[in-house]
Design a protein around this motif. Structure first.
Motif, PDB file in Angstrom:
ATOM      1  N   GLN A  44      -5.791   9.014  -3.502  1.00  0.00           N
ATOM      2  CA  GLN A  44      -6.261   7.836  -4.235  1.00  0.00           C
ATOM      3  C   GLN A  44      -5.800   7.871  -5.686  1.00  0.00           C
ATOM      4  OE1 GLN A  44      -8.242   5.013  -2.955  1.00  0.00           O
ATOM      5  NE2 GLN A  44      -7.142   4.412  -4.821  1.00  0.00           N
ATOM      6  N   ALA A  81      -2.079   6.929  -5.782  1.00  0.00           N
ATOM      7  CA  ALA A  81      -1.911   5.487  -5.566  1.00  0.00           C
ATOM      8  C   ALA A  81      -2.276   4.720  -6.832  1.00  0.00           C
ATOM      9  CB  ALA A  81      -2.770   5.031  -4.393  1.00  0.00           C
ATOM     10  N   ASP A  82      -3.355   5.148  -7.495  1.00  0.00           N
ATOM     11  CA  ASP A  82      -3.759   4.495  -8.738  1.00  0.00           C
ATOM     12  C   ASP A  82      -2.666   4.632  -9.796  1.00  0.00           C
ATOM     13  OD1 ASP A  82      -6.156   3.822  -7.557  1.00  0.00           O
ATOM     14  OD2 ASP A  82      -7.311   5.439  -8.486  1.00  0.00           O
ATOM     15  N   LYS A  96      -3.480   3.304   1.549  1.00  0.00           N
ATOM     16  CA  LYS A  96      -3.768   3.134   2.977  1.00  0.00           C
ATOM     17  C   LYS A  96      -3.622   4.501   3.639  1.00  0.00           C
ATOM     18  CE  LYS A  96      -2.181   0.979   7.260  1.00  0.00           C
ATOM     19  NZ  LYS A  96      -1.132   0.142   7.899  1.00  0.00           N
ATOM     20  N   PRO A 146       0.827  -1.210   0.000  1.00  0.00           N
ATOM     21  CA  PRO A 146       0.000   0.000   0.000  1.00  0.00           C
ATOM     22  C   PRO A 146       0.862   1.262   0.000  1.00  0.00           C
ATOM     23  CG  PRO A 146      -0.750  -1.566   1.669  1.00  0.00           C
ATOM     24  CD  PRO A 146       0.570  -2.062   1.170  1.00  0.00           C
ATOM     25  N   ARG A 156      -0.632   1.025  -6.837  1.00  0.00           N
ATOM     26  CA  ARG A 156      -0.577   0.504  -5.470  1.00  0.00           C
ATOM     27  C   ARG A 156      -1.883   0.817  -4.749  1.00  0.00           C
ATOM     28  NH1 ARG A 156       5.266   2.539  -3.254  1.00  0.00           N
ATOM     29  NH2 ARG A 156       4.523   1.478  -1.388  1.00  0.00           N
ATOM     30  N   PRO A 157      -2.325  -0.054  -3.853  1.00  0.00           N
ATOM     31  CA  PRO A 157      -3.500   0.273  -3.047  1.00  0.00           C
ATOM     32  C   PRO A 157      -3.165   1.421  -2.092  1.00  0.00           C
ATOM     33  CG  PRO A 157      -2.483  -1.758  -2.267  1.00  0.00           C
ATOM     34  CD  PRO A 157      -1.777  -1.398  -3.536  1.00  0.00           C
TER      35      PRO A 157
END
Length: 308
Positions: free
Chosen positions: A56, A59-60, A67, A26, A64-65
């Motif tokens: 978000q 991360a996209d 957190k 994450p 990666r997810p």
């Protein structure tokens, strides 16, 4: 030769596996749980805010997810956003702290070796007691400009403001120890001092008092006005449209020992800005979005205020 090729092949495979493993990890970002419209986390409600949307999206981009490690920053004269952020990062609670004001003062090596953690989601009693050895902070590229603005109460809503001097004759309220306090108190050798009432941050409701007509104007961070306007659609206070010329960009801050991750985040920020996505996230969150300005990292804020 065969042994060498085998060794090179093994090294490449291990590197690929390490990269893949990291991509699956994450992207952990620390956000303040109560800083609307930047970031909001309330039990039983969806997480919201500009920094949530942006985190978000990054991360996209990194595959990666996401957190989010939520924490609570106290709004008082004794709090230190710099030490709180450093403690969270140094304790490996996250890789970045979002919405961080990018100034030289906020990025210098701390004057102490350890600090306490702010309250954070999942903290134990021991977490609240212990001190964390601090590291060296490193900023990302900025992603939003965060100025101070003059906000007017109902009695002064028609006052035209083009400079701090246009506040003369109004009853002013300001939170003690804030940048706005320094600006108003030092303006033109103290010309406004007799018109200023000091309120205690975290105890007194500055914008509520302004809304009730107890004072005529204040100088606050633009995002705080956005948050008040969203929470109180029928508010009687209004934006003057004036931005104080000394303002800071906001970005991410991480530890200096991971430059590759900072570079990857900067690349994602550049792409999102070029596509107009960052401004779009601001609009969705109710934030008056202003793009970053030069200098990327603001110099000695207090010195600049004193010299004006």
């Amino acid at each position: 030769m065969r042994c060498r090729l085998a060794a090179l092949g093994l090294a490449a495979m291990l590197t690929s596996l390490a990269t893949t493993a990291r991509a699956a990890d994450p992207l952990s970002i620390c956000l303040d749980e109560d800083r609307p419209p930047l970031s909001v986390h309330h039990r039983g409600k969806p997480d919201a805010g500009f920094d949530v949307l942006l985190a978000q999206a990054i991360a996209d981009r990194l595959g990666r997810p996401l957190k989010i490690q939520w924490f609570e920053s106290k709004l008082d004269e004794d709090s230190s956003p710099q030490l709180e952020a450093n403690a969270l990062l140094s304790d490996r609670r996250c890789s970045f702290v979002g919405g961080y004001a990018l100034t030289t003062d906020s990025l210098v090596a701390p004057g102490m070796k350890t600090a306490r953690l702010p309250d954070f989601a999942g903290a134990t009693r021991d977490d609240r007691r212990r001190r964390v050895a601090l590291g060296v902070l490193a900023p990302s590229a900025p992603y939003v400009y965060s100025p101070m603005t003059i906000v007017l109460g109902p009695k002064a809503r028609d006052r035209k403001i083009g400079d701090i001097g246009d506040l003369a004759g109004l009853q002013l309220a300001i939170e003690s120890g804030s940048l706005g306090d320094a600006v108003l108190m030092n303006f033109d050798k103290g010309r406004l001092i007799d018109s200023i009432t000091h309120l205690v941050p975290g105890r007194d409701d500055l914008l509520g008092a302004l809304d009730r007509g107890e004072y005529d104007a204040t100088l606050i961070d633009l995002a705080r006005f956005d948050a008040h306007r969203t929470a109180h659609p029928d508010t009687a206070i209004t934006a003057s449209g004036y931005y104080y010329p000394i303002g800071a960009n906001r970005g991410y801050v991480g530890l200096a020992n991971d430059p590759a991750l900072i570079e990857a985040v900067n690349k994602a920020l550049g792409e999102l800005a070029a596509e107009g996505k960052i401004a779009e996230y601001g609009k969705q969150a109710g934030l008056t979005y202003l793009p970053p300005r030069e200098p990327a990292i603001l110099g000695d804020v207090w010195k600049q205020i004193m010299q004006r």
